[in-house]
Motif scaffolding. Structure first.
Motif, PDB file in Angstrom:
ATOM      1  N   LEU A   8       0.878  -1.110   0.035  1.00 44.45           N
ATOM      2  CA  LEU A   8      -0.073   0.109   0.032  1.00 44.45           C
ATOM      3  C   LEU A   8       0.927   1.415  -0.122  1.00 44.45           C
ATOM      4  CD1 LEU A   8      -2.830   1.265   0.133  1.00 44.45           C
ATOM      5  CD2 LEU A   8      -2.630   1.037   2.502  1.00 44.45           C
ATOM      6  N   ALA A   9       2.134   1.380   0.795  1.00 45.74           N
ATOM      7  CA  ALA A   9       2.820   2.293   1.004  1.00 45.74           C
ATOM      8  C   ALA A   9       3.551   2.490  -0.396  1.00 45.74           C
ATOM      9  CB  ALA A   9       3.922   2.167   1.918  1.00 45.74           C
ATOM     10  N   ILE A  10       3.908   1.606  -1.008  1.00 44.85           N
ATOM     11  CA  ILE A  10       4.323   1.535  -2.443  1.00 44.85           C
ATOM     12  C   ILE A  10       3.536   2.236  -3.430  1.00 44.85           C
ATOM     13  CG2 ILE A  10       5.506   0.376  -4.329  1.00 44.85           C
ATOM     14  CD1 ILE A  10       6.809  -1.616  -2.344  1.00 44.85           C
ATOM     15  N   LEU A  11       2.259   1.838  -3.586  1.00 45.47           N
ATOM     16  CA  LEU A  11       1.514   2.095  -4.370  1.00 45.47           C
ATOM     17  C   LEU A  11       1.072   3.665  -4.158  1.00 45.47           C
ATOM     18  CD1 LEU A  11      -0.657   1.635  -6.725  1.00 45.47           C
ATOM     19  CD2 LEU A  11      -2.261   0.707  -4.719  1.00 45.47           C
ATOM     20  N   SER A  12       0.761   3.961  -2.812  1.00 47.90           N
ATOM     21  CA  SER A  12       0.582   5.369  -2.506  1.00 47.90           C
ATOM     22  C   SER A  12       1.723   6.280  -3.115  1.00 47.90           C
ATOM     23  CB  SER A  12       0.422   5.383  -1.050  1.00 47.90           C
ATOM     24  OG  SER A  12      -0.761   4.979  -0.779  1.00 47.90           O
ATOM     25  N   SER A  13       2.997   5.944  -2.792  1.00 47.91           N
ATOM     26  CA  SER A  13       3.925   6.845  -3.299  1.00 47.91           C
ATOM     27  C   SER A  13       3.987   6.819  -4.647  1.00 47.91           C
ATOM     28  CB  SER A  13       5.244   6.005  -2.671  1.00 47.91           C
ATOM     29  OG  SER A  13       5.297   6.158  -1.392  1.00 47.91           O
ATOM     30  N   PHE A  14       3.810   5.819  -5.391  1.00 44.32           N
ATOM     31  CA  PHE A  14       3.620   5.789  -6.723  1.00 44.32           C
ATOM     32  C   PHE A  14       2.688   6.973  -7.247  1.00 44.32           C
ATOM     33  CE2 PHE A  14       1.963   4.261 -11.129  1.00 44.32           C
ATOM     34  CZ  PHE A  14       3.195   4.388 -11.737  1.00 44.32           C
ATOM     35  N   VAL A  15       1.456   6.919  -6.758  1.00 47.98           N
ATOM     36  CA  VAL A  15       0.260   7.771  -7.158  1.00 47.98           C
ATOM     37  C   VAL A  15       0.779   8.973  -6.901  1.00 47.98           C
ATOM     38  CG1 VAL A  15      -1.914   8.432  -6.476  1.00 47.98           C
ATOM     39  CG2 VAL A  15      -1.357   5.627  -6.930  1.00 47.98           C
ATOM     40  N   LEU A  17       3.720  10.549  -6.415  1.00 47.60           N
ATOM     41  CA  LEU A  17       4.963  11.014  -7.404  1.00 47.60           C
ATOM     42  C   LEU A  17       4.263  11.227  -8.856  1.00 47.60           C
ATOM     43  CD1 LEU A  17       7.703  11.370  -8.073  1.00 47.60           C
ATOM     44  CD2 LEU A  17       8.129   8.809  -8.668  1.00 47.60           C
ATOM     45  N   THR A  18       3.334  10.319  -9.348  1.00 44.63           N
ATOM     46  CA  THR A  18       2.941  10.544 -10.552  1.00 44.63           C
ATOM     47  C   THR A  18       1.925  11.830 -10.723  1.00 44.63           C
ATOM     48  OG1 THR A  18       2.664   8.040 -11.015  1.00 44.63           O
ATOM     49  CG2 THR A  18       1.142   9.383 -12.361  1.00 44.63           C
ATOM     50  N   CYS A  19       1.288  12.017  -9.699  1.00 47.52           N
ATOM     51  CA  CYS A  19       0.408  13.411  -9.531  1.00 47.52           C
ATOM     52  C   CYS A  19       1.295  14.279  -9.652  1.00 47.52           C
ATOM     53  CB  CYS A  19      -0.519  13.231  -8.315  1.00 47.52           C
ATOM     54  SG  CYS A  19      -2.024  12.156  -8.545  1.00 47.52           S
ATOM     55  N   LEU A 160      -6.649  17.412 -14.518  1.00 44.93           N
ATOM     56  CA  LEU A 160      -6.933  18.091 -15.744  1.00 44.93           C
ATOM     57  C   LEU A 160      -5.782  17.778 -16.893  1.00 44.93           C
ATOM     58  CD1 LEU A 160      -7.294  21.797 -14.060  1.00 44.93           C
ATOM     59  CD2 LEU A 160      -8.778  20.696 -15.657  1.00 44.93           C
ATOM     60  N   CYS A 161      -4.883  17.229 -16.447  1.00 45.51           N
ATOM     61  CA  CYS A 161      -3.740  16.748 -17.288  1.00 45.51           C
ATOM     62  C   CYS A 161      -4.702  15.923 -18.303  1.00 45.51           C
ATOM     63  CB  CYS A 161      -2.525  15.943 -16.578  1.00 45.51           C
ATOM     64  SG  CYS A 161      -1.441  17.425 -16.097  1.00 45.51           S
TER      65      CYS A 161
END
Length: 352
Positions: A8-15, A17-19, A160-161
């Motif tokens: 969950l921490a990895i996925l949250s960090s990825f989201v 960072l992407t945002c 918006l992107c």
């Protein structure tokens, strides 16, 4: 469970960072126009069209920036007819960062003066269109702190992107519709509020009982945080009320983390710095609310709460009683066309 938390921490960090990376995308003016043209914020498109296609009007002019209070109260047509080169670039909703955005776009065009809206109380939050106009780092450079509003900005920008991606592939062909083209090329920037304030709302706003109560609220900080009906009463309940009001007004409402208040003031500091670097005069304009039309007595009062950046100078008046007629108001906050014309005429006297 531990494995799940790690994933969950990895996925949250990825989201996140992407945002954040998506929040670094700069949108084209065409997309900005596309997103605002059928909204209350269509003046953004008008401003951009003026900056891109009518630069000769901006040189040597006085530019007014601010919310719908400026947009609907400052008749730039009337001021032009009285020999003042004025442009109303007001856009609905509060947000000093919108002023900074347009100042950055205006600097090379050399206006004579920039006038920002002076709020009755310090501004909070971010303008609703900020994700459309700013990148994440651009917002930080302008004065934004790491706050709840900034986090919200990042996610709105990322959303918006996705729209921007499809806009680039399938551009909006409706940008050329005749009605909107006519709006973009209208000569003046004032857009009046056309509502009529209900009689009951008007009566309550100017009543010595209910109207002064509202005015007292704005001025509690000048009166020991007590209403007139409470002053002189050293009861325990009054002491609790004072503590609560001090906390709400000076701590909670001034929290940068929660309310973005300090960031809003830093935006003003940035605007001042930008103008001073280019030798452009910068000042502020106070636009009254209906509660300002009466001179209430019996307590210390000011039309607005002063802040350090007011040192650039504020265009205000000793009295706004000339607006004390229901015929001049669209609602509690906004004058209508007759009120705007009267306010502008009085402002002309101040300028002269």
């Amino acid at each position: 469970m531990r494995k799940f938390l790690v994933q969950l921490a990895i996925l949250s960090s990825f989201v996140l960072l992407t945002c954040f990376l998506l929040s670094q995308v700069t949108f084209s003016d065409e997309f900005i126009v596309h997103k605002t043209k059928d909204t209350a914020y269509k003046k953004i498109g008008w401003n951009l069209n003026l900056i891109k296609n009518h630069q000769e009007r901006i040189k040597g002019s006085t530019i007014f920036l601010g919310s719908s209070l400026v947009q609907g109260a400052l008749n730039d047509s009337l001021m032009q007819n009285n020999g003042m080169n004025v442009i109303n670039m007001g856009v609905p909703h509060n947000g000093n960062e919108i002023g900074v955005y347009f100042i950055n776009r205006l600097m090379e065009l050399k206006p004579k003066e920039v006038v920002l809206l002076k709020g009755k109380t310090p501004f909070q939050g971010l303008h609703k269109m900020t994700p459309l106009l700013y990148t994440s780092t651009g917002l930080f450079r302008s004065g934004q702190g790491f706050t709840v509003d900034y986090i919200s900005f990042v996610f709105k920008k990322a959303k918006l992107c996705l729209e921007y991606f499809f806009f680039q592939i399938f551009p909006d062909k409706k940008n050329s519709d005749k009605a909107y083209e006519a709006f973009l090329y209208r000569q003046y920037g004032v857009l009046y509020a056309h509502d009529t304030i209900p009689q009951q709302v008007y009566d309550e706003a100017i009543s010595r009982r209910t109207g002064s109560k509202s005015d007292e609220y704005y001025n509690l900080y000048l009166n020991d945080y007590l209403y007139r009906s409470e002053s002189g009463n050293p009861s325990f309940m009054n002491k609790l009320k004072v503590l609560k009001r001090k906390f709400v007004l000076n701590v909670w409402m001034q929290s940068d983390l929660l309310k973005n208040t300090k960031s809003q003031e830093r935006f003003v500091d940035t605007a001042i710095q930008l103008c001073e670097q280019e030798g452009i005069k910068i000042s502020k304009l106070y636009v009254p609310k209906l509660v300002d039309v009466n001179q209430y007595e019996g307590y210390t009062r000011e039309f607005y709460k002063k802040v350090q950046s007011d040192s650039v100078g504020v265009y205000d008046m000793d009295t706004y009683q000339f607006l004390k007629s229901r015929n001049h108001w669209a609602d509690f906050d906004h004058v209508d066309q007759s009120g705007a014309d009267l306010f502008t005429k009085k402002l002309l006297e101040e300028f002269k």
